[in-house]
Design an enzyme around this catalytic site. Structure first.
Site, PDB file in Angstrom:
ATOM      1  N   SER A  42      19.823   9.135  29.999  1.00  0.00           N
ATOM      2  CA  SER A  42      20.349  10.494  29.985  1.00  0.00           C
ATOM      3  C   SER A  42      21.628  10.603  29.186  1.00  0.00           C
ATOM      4  O   SER A  42      22.241   9.617  28.829  1.00  0.00           O
ATOM      5  CB  SER A  42      20.633  10.922  31.422  1.00  0.00           C
ATOM      6  OG  SER A  42      21.467   9.949  32.033  1.00  0.00           O
ATOM      7  N   CYS A  43      22.032  11.820  28.924  1.00  0.00           N
ATOM      8  CA  CYS A  43      23.308  12.117  28.277  1.00  0.00           C
ATOM      9  C   CYS A  43      23.822  13.445  28.817  1.00  0.00           C
ATOM     10  O   CYS A  43      23.094  14.196  29.459  1.00  0.00           O
ATOM     11  CB  CYS A  43      23.153  12.254  26.759  1.00  0.00           C
ATOM     12  SG  CYS A  43      22.578  10.796  25.876  1.00  0.00           S
TER      13      CYS A  43
END
Length: 455
Positions: A42-43
């Site tokens: 994720s980011c």
């Protein structure tokens, strides 16, 4: 240099609390992802505009969460003129080159051509996030979302132009190909956050289809999910017809991009992203009116919310914060860690000026027979660690093995960062006149100063 623009190894120890102009950042413990996978691939990406910022500036920030062993480097590429018919080799595809490319600074996984995030000489910042939608991901190699980040920065002189670059290339070439340096493909579509001195745009995609939302004030964040609902400013001309033809939308009522194109059953990593997205939005709201670069650095360091990731599988491989003043006479300042885990890294300032000093300490080695370029790809591994990465990893091991020495080192690093921030704040407030020669050495000097403290 010895000026107030460059941190020196000595100085009064700072608090390292991440305090901005208006209060401390809550650790966000109540945002823990109960019932969700705490290690999503994720980011998170953030932008704040007046009146949410403390000064008349746009502030951009992003964490790049990547496979734990992946190395992220910081790369400066000068502006260039190109001949008609020139081509550029992206990660997988070769495409036509633009007549002129802008100077860019990129934070990127060392094995690929594109970038997770970066900025250009015109004060444009772009970052991307992976998403999964109703449109199937393409197994064939095409443009990566990270390629589109770099292409947008090289070719767009404003956030709007950068968006138009991405959408045109997306419609022509599509997006696809593995996003990890591993034999098993890992493929996703992309959302983007684009910002300049005056505005920001959220661009979300599903295959070759897209929707965009213009942000003129306040703050906005994106994570690994579609977030543009009915507030669509621009869209792919065939977007709604596509939704109708697939039976995803009846044609009645207002059209919500997120509602129509999101998967009915979200994968676990996107369920976790929902909690992070909510946590990030709440942190932005809590600090509305006094958001600074320090505020964004503290948010990017927030582990309780999952925004800062450090797990066996994934971790925050690099972080970036940019300050884009509304006053065009003031320079834009971009901070990069070039090392994993921002909670134990130093944000170092970079400013676009002529004659920038090369910083080989944050450049990964190149390989004659690179397994990322040899087909079939990713059949072997190479050591892509750059010098700063190696030294920083040794420091992390010290922090974990000797808590007392590690805490002293972390405090010293925070002080180093604080000195750099104070120098940049003085520059942005007009308290000191910019010196091009000092600014040309700034990022190099900050990296060198950091490395002096490492074992």
């Amino acid at each position: 240099m010895g000026s107030m623009l460059s941190p020196s190894p000595k100085g009064t120890l700072g608090t390292g609390s991440g305090r901005g102009q208006g209060g401390d950042i809550p650790l966000g413990a109540r945002f823990r992802m109960a019932g969700c996978d705490p290690t999503p691939s994720s980011c998170d990406c953030f932008v704040a505009l007046p009146p949410h910022t403390a000064a008349p500036a746009v502030i951009f920030g992003k964490n790049a969460d990547r496979p734990r062993s992946e190395v992220q480097e910081v790369l400066y590429v000068p502006a260039a003129l190109h001949q008609p018919g020139d081509r550029v080799q992206c990660t997988y595809l070769e495409i036509e080159q633009a007549e002129r490319t802008h100077a860019v600074v990129l934070s990127r996984p060392a094995w690929l051509w594109g970038a997770e995030m970066g900025a250009n000489e015109h004060g444009v910042c772009v970052g991307n996030e992976g998403v999964w939608t109703r449109e199937p991901v393409g197994q064939e190699e095409a443009l990566l979302g990270m390629d589109l980040v770099r292409l947008a920065l090289e070719r767009g002189s404003s956030a709007r132009e950068a968006l138009e670059v991405i959408t045109a290339l997306l419609e022509r070439y599509g997006q696809g190909g593995s996003c990890k340096e591993e034999p098993v493909p890992f493929i996703y579509h992309n959302t983007f956050l684009l910002a300049d001195r005056t505005e920001a745009w959220v661009l979300e995609t599903a295959g070759r289809y897209w929707a965009a939302q213009q942000i003129r004030e306040g703050s906005r964040n994106i994570s690994n999910q579609l977030s543009i609902g009915k507030e669509i400013t621009a869209e792919h001309p065939g977007l709604r017809q596509r939704a109708l033809s697939q039976g995803w939308w009846s044609g009645d009522g207002e059209f919500s991009f997120a509602q129509v194109f999101s998967l009915p059953q979200q994968p676990p990593r996107m369920e976790a992203a929902r909690a992070r997205y909510s946590a990030g939005r709440e942190l932005l709201q809590q600090n509305a009116g006094h958001i600074t670069a320090e505020t964004f650095m503290a948010i990017l360091r927030d582990k309780a919310s999952g925004i800062c990731v450090d797990t066996e599988g994934f971790r925050t491989a690099g972080s970036m914060v940019s300050v884009l003043p509304r006053d065009p006479a003031l320079p834009c300042v971009h901070f990069f860690t070039a090392t994993p885990d921002p909670s134990r890294s130093v944000f170092k300032p970079f400013v676009f000026v002529a004659g920038l000093k090369p910083v080989p300490q944050v450049r990964s080695p190149t390989f004659r027979d690179d397994p990322a370029k040899r087909i079939p790809r990713f059949q072997s591994t190479v050591d892509r660690r750059h010098e700063l990465y190696r030294r920083h990893q040794a420091a992390l091991e010290l922090m974990e093995s000797d808590q007392e020495r590690g805490q002293k080192l972390l405090q010293t690093l925070r002080d180093l960062e604080k000195q750099g921030l104070e120098g940049m704040n003085a520059l942005l407030e007009g308290a000191v006149a910019p010196c091009p020669e000092e600014l040309a050495d700034l990022f190099f000097d900050c990296v060198e100063a950091e490395m002096k403290f490492y074992p």
